[in-house]
Design an enzyme around this catalytic site. Structure first.
Site, mmCIF file in Angstrom:
data_model
loop_
_atom_site.group_PDB
_atom_site.id
_atom_site.type_symbol
_atom_site.label_atom_id
_atom_site.label_comp_id
_atom_site.label_asym_id
_atom_site.label_seq_id
_atom_site.Cartn_x
_atom_site.Cartn_y
_atom_site.Cartn_z
ATOM 1 N N HIS A 175 -9.677 -7.906 11.741
ATOM 2 C CA HIS A 175 -9.058 -8.550 10.953
ATOM 3 C C HIS A 175 -9.837 -9.761 9.945
ATOM 4 C CE1 HIS A 175 -5.937 -6.373 13.152
ATOM 5 N NE2 HIS A 175 -5.192 -6.496 12.337
ATOM 6 N N THR A 235 -4.369 -2.817 -0.808
ATOM 7 C CA THR A 235 -5.131 -2.295 0.490
ATOM 8 C C THR A 235 -6.470 -2.295 0.584
ATOM 9 O OG1 THR A 235 -5.461 -0.451 1.982
ATOM 10 C CG2 THR A 235 -4.744 0.096 -0.298
ATOM 11 N N GLY A 237 0.935 -1.179 0.061
ATOM 12 C CA GLY A 237 -0.325 -0.005 -0.018
ATOM 13 C C GLY A 237 0.725 1.280 0.000
ATOM 14 N N ARG A 296 -8.564 3.466 7.475
ATOM 15 C CA ARG A 296 -8.057 4.402 8.362
ATOM 16 C C ARG A 296 -8.351 5.941 8.042
ATOM 17 N NH1 ARG A 296 -3.760 2.115 11.106
ATOM 18 N NH2 ARG A 296 -2.733 4.102 11.383
ATOM 19 N N ASP A 321 -8.262 -0.813 2.201
ATOM 20 C CA ASP A 321 -8.852 0.403 2.322
ATOM 21 C C ASP A 321 -9.141 1.286 0.982
ATOM 22 O OD1 ASP A 321 -8.472 0.207 5.090
ATOM 23 O OD2 ASP A 321 -7.062 1.778 5.130
ATOM 24 N N ARG A 333 -25.137 -2.083 21.135
ATOM 25 C CA ARG A 333 -24.194 -3.440 21.036
ATOM 26 C C ARG A 333 -23.135 -2.988 20.049
ATOM 27 N NH1 ARG A 333 -26.247 -5.002 25.126
ATOM 28 N NH2 ARG A 333 -26.922 -7.144 25.653
ATOM 29 N N GLN A 356 -11.888 -8.720 7.909
ATOM 30 C CA GLN A 356 -11.994 -8.209 6.770
ATOM 31 C C GLN A 356 -10.678 -8.461 5.883
ATOM 32 O OE1 GLN A 356 -13.970 -3.693 7.530
ATOM 33 N NE2 GLN A 356 -12.772 -4.687 9.411
ATOM 34 N N ARG A 357 -9.758 -8.520 6.483
ATOM 35 C CA ARG A 357 -8.435 -8.998 5.990
ATOM 36 C C ARG A 357 -8.121 -10.486 5.682
ATOM 37 N NH1 ARG A 357 -4.262 -4.883 8.327
ATOM 38 N NH2 ARG A 357 -3.052 -6.868 8.607
ATOM 39 N N THR A 392 4.398 0.876 1.797
ATOM 40 C CA THR A 392 5.382 0.103 1.144
ATOM 41 C C THR A 392 6.004 1.021 -0.270
ATOM 42 O OG1 THR A 392 4.125 -1.838 1.879
ATOM 43 C CG2 THR A 392 5.540 -2.206 0.071
HETATM 44 O O1 F6P Z 1 -4.047 -0.126 5.724
HETATM 45 C C1 F6P Z 1 -5.105 -1.386 5.920
HETATM 46 C C2 F6P Z 1 -5.568 -1.337 7.236
HETATM 47 O O2 F6P Z 1 -6.357 -2.598 7.010
HETATM 48 C C3 F6P Z 1 -6.258 -0.324 7.917
HETATM 49 O O3 F6P Z 1 -7.505 -0.189 7.562
HETATM 50 C C4 F6P Z 1 -5.988 -0.561 9.346
HETATM 51 O O4 F6P Z 1 -5.975 0.397 10.380
HETATM 52 C C5 F6P Z 1 -4.743 -1.263 9.657
HETATM 53 O O5 F6P Z 1 -4.433 -1.940 8.079
HETATM 54 C C6 F6P Z 1 -4.369 -2.404 10.451
HETATM 55 O O6 F6P Z 1 -3.348 -2.955 10.509
HETATM 56 P P1 F6P Z 1 -2.629 -3.856 11.716
HETATM 57 O O7 F6P Z 1 -3.712 -4.418 12.325
HETATM 58 O O8 F6P Z 1 -2.030 -4.994 10.654
HETATM 59 O O9 F6P Z 1 -1.417 -3.175 12.217
#
Ligand code: F6P
Length: 366
Positions: A286, A139, A116, A185, A141, A280, A288-289, A119
């Site tokens: 994560h 990314t 991203g 972010r 994002d 709530r 999402q990742r 990098t």
């Molecule tokens: O930049 C991508 C991202 O998913 C952001 O939305 C998030 O703040 C960040 O990475 C979190 O990264 P890590 O938890 O790996 O430090």
């Protein structure tokens, strides 16, 4: 000079589609008679001369796999290295010489840097030191301005939308306010699009500062219409009108210098206090990742990977591949990292959300 041996690395936060890019790069480079070295854990592999040779077998069957077979790091910054035993958080070291030695020793003619904003900014500094690099934008994002989409975003969006759908049924049954915290972010793309796609009621994003009273009013307005539950989708980077974010802590040496998180809890406490209603929170984090990339991300990653090799074949270094309309193009990395792509508060997407009754928790738009 035709490149004979190339290196590839995945750096920064992981996301679905990284392996599909590594596969695209490797297969196309092998077809063109090149050898491929996969550097491990982002720039750390270059600092420590840590790599694996990638052949056809290594990349076979990885297109569907999330994460990265090479490992990644958003802490390994060769310009200010803080990881023990080579560096320390108190005394960051400049280890660029290690990187340049690794490249020279292993006769690496060119590098593909997949990452991203952070990098690619690092890659740009190495380009200025004479390293031949092409970039691939990643990314979840989706905040790089030079490309319509980064890979990983579509998979993250699909996970977030699935969460909004699931939360809907339980929120409705219990007549609750449910707040879903997404990543994002500095840009609210995941929150905005999952809120639109999932029919969320209130959307909080970094680009539209929120106001506590406006959020409370949106919920009261819904209740006045007989709607006893509300779904709020909040990006982790949402800011209030004072410009305050939910920062957990700062991280020395990271490409992401602050760790965000907690916006959902903050808004829930505020609403419970103002309205006396049960709230709530669900922090997707994560989730999402991780996991399998969507078809779109596999398609985009493969095209990005093969095009990165095309740039190497044409000696077009210092560029990053990008998607523009339906086409894969290339743009100078320097230009690609100059500006973040953010949601336009007066743009069509926000207007469309407003047009179906979504509130942004602000009195200043709509
Ligand atoms: O930049 C991508 C991202 O998913 C952001 O939305 C998030 O703040 C960040 O990475 C979190 O990264 P890590 O938890 O790996 O430090």
């Amino acid at each position: 000079m035709k490149a004979k041996r190339i290196g590839v690395l995945t750096a920064g936060g992981d996301c679905p589609g990284l392996n599909a890019v590594v596969r695209g790069v490797t297969k196309h480079a092998l077809q063109n008679g090149m050898e491929v070295l996969g550097f491990k854990n982002g720039f750390d592999g270059l600092v420590k001369n840590d790599f694996m040779f990638l052949d056809d077998r290594c990349v076979s069957g990885i297109i569907t796999r999330g994460g990265t077979i090479l490992g990644t790091s958003n802490l390994a910054n060769p310009f200010a290295y803080t990881l023990p035993p080579l560096g320390s958080p108190k005394e960051p070291k400049d280890l660029t010489a290690n990187v340049l030695n690794t490249i020279k020793e292993n006769k690496v003619d060119a590098l593909v840097a997949i990452g991203g904003d952070g990098t690619l900014s690092m890659a740009q500094k190495f380009i200025e030191l004479g390293v031949k690099i092409v970039g691939v934008p990643k990314t979840i994002d989706n905040d790089l301005s030079a490309t319509d989409f980064t890979f990983g975003f579509d998979s993250a969006l699909s996970a977030a939308t699935d969460a909004v759908d699931r939360i809907h049924t339980t929120a409705e049954s219990h007549h609750r306010i449910m707040i879903i915290e997404t990543m994002g972010r500095y840009a609210g793309w995941i929150a905005l699009r999952s809120c639109i796609a999932g029919g969320g009621d209130i959307c909080l994003i970094p680009e539209i500062p929120y106001n506590d009273d406006a959020i409370a009013k949106a919920i009261e307005d819904r209740r006045a219409k007989g709607k006893t539950f509300s779904i709020i989708v909040a990006a982790e980077g949402a800011v209030n009108e004072k410009g305050e974010m939910a920062v957990q802590r700062t991280i020395e040496g990271s490409t992401d210098p602050v760790r965000l998180g907690g916006i959902s809890g903050k808004v829930a406490a505020m609403l419970e206090q103002k309205l006396g209603l049960e709230c709530r929170v669900v922090v997707l984090g994560h989730l999402q990742r991780g996991g399998t990339p969507t078809a779109f991300d596999r398609w985009l990653s493969t095209r990005f990977g093969t095009e990165a090799v095309e740039l190497i074949l044409k000696n077009q270094y210092g560029n990053m591949v990008a998607l523009r309309g339906g086409d894969i193009i290339s743009v100078p990395i320097k230009q690609a990292v100059a500006k973040l792509k953010k949601v336009d508060p007066s743009g069509e997407e926000v207007r469309s959300a407003l047009a179906v009754g979504t509130s942004f928790g602000s009195n200043k738009i709509g």
